[in-house]
Design an enzyme around this catalytic site. Structure first.
Site, PDB file in Angstrom:
ATOM      1  N   GLU A   1     -16.377  29.622  56.563  1.00  0.00           N
ATOM      2  CA  GLU A   1     -17.384  29.892  55.523  1.00  0.00           C
ATOM      3  C   GLU A   1     -18.585  28.949  55.614  1.00  0.00           C
ATOM      4  O   GLU A   1     -18.422  27.725  55.616  1.00  0.00           O
ATOM      5  CB  GLU A   1     -16.713  29.758  54.135  1.00  0.00           C
ATOM      6  CG  GLU A   1     -17.618  30.190  53.004  1.00  0.00           C
ATOM      7  CD  GLU A   1     -16.909  30.164  51.642  1.00  0.00           C
ATOM      8  OE1 GLU A   1     -15.695  30.395  51.583  1.00  0.00           O
ATOM      9  OE2 GLU A   1     -17.607  29.906  50.648  1.00  0.00           O
TER      10      GLU A   1
ATOM     11  N   ASP B   1       0.397  22.893  57.398  1.00  0.00           N
ATOM     12  CA  ASP B   1       0.718  24.196  56.831  1.00  0.00           C
ATOM     13  C   ASP B   1      -0.107  24.408  55.554  1.00  0.00           C
ATOM     14  O   ASP B   1       0.259  23.928  54.484  1.00  0.00           O
ATOM     15  CB  ASP B   1       2.229  24.223  56.532  1.00  0.00           C
ATOM     16  CG  ASP B   1       2.698  25.546  55.971  1.00  0.00           C
ATOM     17  OD1 ASP B   1       1.860  26.372  55.562  1.00  0.00           O
ATOM     18  OD2 ASP B   1       3.921  25.744  55.926  1.00  0.00           O
TER      19      ASP B   1
ATOM     20  N   LYS C   1     -10.274  27.869  43.840  1.00  0.00           N
ATOM     21  CA  LYS C   1     -10.550  28.410  45.184  1.00  0.00           C
ATOM     22  C   LYS C   1     -11.564  27.515  45.899  1.00  0.00           C
ATOM     23  O   LYS C   1     -11.441  27.219  47.077  1.00  0.00           O
ATOM     24  CB  LYS C   1     -11.070  29.850  45.078  1.00  0.00           C
ATOM     25  CG  LYS C   1     -11.193  30.578  46.409  1.00  0.00           C
ATOM     26  CD  LYS C   1     -12.515  30.378  47.114  1.00  0.00           C
ATOM     27  CE  LYS C   1     -12.580  31.126  48.435  1.00  0.00           C
ATOM     28  NZ  LYS C   1     -13.813  30.862  49.179  1.00  0.00           N
TER      29      LYS C   1
ATOM     30  N   HIS D   1     -27.070  29.567  49.986  1.00  0.00           N
ATOM     31  CA  HIS D   1     -26.487  30.590  50.853  1.00  0.00           C
ATOM     32  C   HIS D   1     -27.578  31.387  51.545  1.00  0.00           C
ATOM     33  O   HIS D   1     -27.473  31.725  52.711  1.00  0.00           O
ATOM     34  CB  HIS D   1     -25.633  31.563  50.030  1.00  0.00           C
ATOM     35  CG  HIS D   1     -24.213  31.100  49.879  1.00  0.00           C
ATOM     36  ND1 HIS D   1     -23.435  30.794  50.949  1.00  0.00           N
ATOM     37  CD2 HIS D   1     -23.446  30.906  48.788  1.00  0.00           C
ATOM     38  CE1 HIS D   1     -22.239  30.412  50.531  1.00  0.00           C
ATOM     39  NE2 HIS D   1     -22.229  30.467  49.221  1.00  0.00           N
TER      40      HIS D   1
HETATM   41  C1  MEV Z   1     -16.965  30.044  47.195  1.00  0.00           C
HETATM   42  O1  MEV Z   1     -16.230  30.043  48.381  1.00  0.00           O
HETATM   43  C2  MEV Z   1     -16.441  28.995  46.231  1.00  0.00           C
HETATM   44  C3  MEV Z   1     -17.070  28.994  44.840  1.00  0.00           C
HETATM   45  O2  MEV Z   1     -16.968  30.284  44.283  1.00  0.00           O
HETATM   46  C4  MEV Z   1     -16.312  27.988  44.020  1.00  0.00           C
HETATM   47  C5  MEV Z   1     -16.668  27.991  42.545  1.00  0.00           C
HETATM   48  O3  MEV Z   1     -17.093  29.020  42.024  1.00  0.00           O
HETATM   49  O4  MEV Z   1     -16.443  26.935  41.921  1.00  0.00           O
HETATM   50  C6  MEV Z   1     -18.534  28.640  44.900  1.00  0.00           C
END
Ligand code: MEV
Length: 415
Positions: A82, A272, A256, A370
């Site tokens: 990413e 892992d 995430k 981005h």
């Molecule tokens: C994207 O890979 C991760 C985010 O969505 C994390 C977040 O929203 O805190 C930017």
């Protein structure tokens, strides 16, 4: 003096980047060559790692800079597909006052499921009466682990009521030292099961490690000074954090983002990452509600304090850490001697990654950064080279018209 504070690493030619990594990690010529090969995992090695190998699947390996963990400057390898993840973590680390982290003892849980108990309480008593004997038996076949100061430490027992009847669940707590631990723990659980069957009259079924490693956790914290971050940005980040702390839909994405950095470093060291992922999310839900793995608050000075806590079952012995040539180099680059030290760095990475996401989201928004990268990719796809890439990307971003077609037009001199 070794320093992780390398600015504009991405602007340096590849040879220079490799020279920096070589110097920092005291790599040999051979190791540096491996890094430059872009395909260091040959068929023979890959074929020994898993079954039915027909190729390998490379990921970009980026260097997260600016990290200082427990007073030591570290460069962190990120294996990730990413865009923005490496830059975001490096930037968050640059803005922080350095990370302090502490890993707990490396104690993993092995679970043994007992079925068919006529009297669960009696079965539990029988096991607990013989705890010492069982621990001795568990350690019998693992002299290496015991020699290094690890081994089975404790047994815990409880009853669960299920629609298929009462079951007794045993937890065998094992100090696995610098191993991830799955092999050692699973073997021990299998080894003591016949004795447990004899003692209890129950049948033992599942004998397997739990990835919810609540006894093998790591904490990391840092401060982002208000002079660096700005007072308004701190308020915005605190609002963003409260959103995650009170809403599971947001908490999921928040975590995430944390795992973006954690997984990248876990993968880069051949560990892992599914185990770490599973542990992290189960830990986040331990209180009966899914929660963020980080916490933020404003301290008395008005600075932002961030903290992370999660289970971290990582190994430095066995597994891909020892067989994957690039993983071995990455461990050397990190300069860690214990799995705990590795966990401390990786937890710090998770906190930095989360801070970077919150800062971007709560302030300028995530798309701007981005889009800059997206525009660069479009310019490259259109055939731009060298300095032209940034010029064309910049123009497209300004025009808010980012596409390969537009990039081509600009290259052809169309206004
Ligand atoms: C994207 O890979 C991760 C985010 O969505 C994390 C977040 O929203 O805190 C930017």
């Amino acid at each position: 003096m070794k320093t992780s504070k390398i600015s504009k690493f991405y602007e340096k030619p590849l040879e220079e980047r490799l020279a920096i990594v070589k110097e920092f990690a005291s790599l040999t010529e051979e190791e540096t060559e491996q890094l430059g090969k872009y395909g260091a995992l040959g068929f023979e090695t890959a074929n020994r790692m898993i079954e039915n190998v027909y190729s390998t699947f490379p990921l970009p390996l980026g260097l997260a800079t600016n990290f200082t963990v427990n007073g030591r400057e570290v460069l962190v390898p990120f294996a990730v597909e990413e865009p923005s993840v490496v830059a975001a973590a490096s930037n968050a680390a640059k803005m922080s006052s350095g990370f302090e982290a502490k890993a707990s003892e490396p104690v993993m849980i092995g679970q043994i499921q007992l079925v068919g108990a006529k009297d669960a309480k009696k079965a539990i008593k029988a096991v607990m009466k013989n705890e010492k004997l069982l621990l001795g038996k568990a350690n019998e076949g693992d002299s290496t682990l015991v020699k290094f100061g690890g081994g089975a430490r404790k047994i815990e027992a409880r009853e669960i009521r299920t629609k298929r009847g009462a079951m007794v669940i045993l937890h065998l707590l094992v100090d696995v030292r610098d191993a991830m631990g799955a092999n050692a723990v699973n073997t021990m659980c299998e080894r003591i099961s016949p004795m447990i069957e004899e003692m209890t009259g129950c049948e033992t079924r599942l004998k397997i490690i739990s990835n919810l490693a609540v006894h093998r956790t790591v904490k990391a914290k840092t401060i982002w000074k208000k002079e660096v971050l700005g007072e308004q940005a701190i308020e915005h980040i605190l609002d963003a954090y409260e959103f995650a702390a009170n809403d599971e839909y947001r908490a999921c994405t928040h975590n995430k983002g944390i795992m973006n950095g954690i997984d990248a470093a876990v993968i880069a060291t051949g560990n892992d990452f599914r185990a770490v992922e599973a542990g992290a999310h189960a830990y986040a839900a331990m209180e009966g509600k899914y929660r963020p793995l980080t916490k933020y608050r404003k301290n008395r000075n008005g600075d932002l304090e961030g903290e992370i806590e999660l289970p971290m079952a990582l190994g430095l012995v066995g597994g891909a850490t020892k067989t994957h040539p690039i993983a071995k180099i990455n461990v050397k680059l990190l300069g860690v001697k214990t799995a705990g030290e590795l966990a401390e760095i990786i937890a710090s990475v998770g906190l930095a990654q989360n801070f970077a996401a919150l800062r971007a989201l709560a302030n300028e928004g995530i798309q701007k950064g981005h889009m800059r990268l997206h525009a660069k990719n479009m310019a490259i796809t259109a055939g731009a080279k060298g300095e032209r890439i940034d010029e064309i990307a910049g123009q497209m971003a300004e025009e808010k018209n980012i596409s390969v077609t537009r990039a081509k037009e600009i290259m052809e001199g169309k206004k």
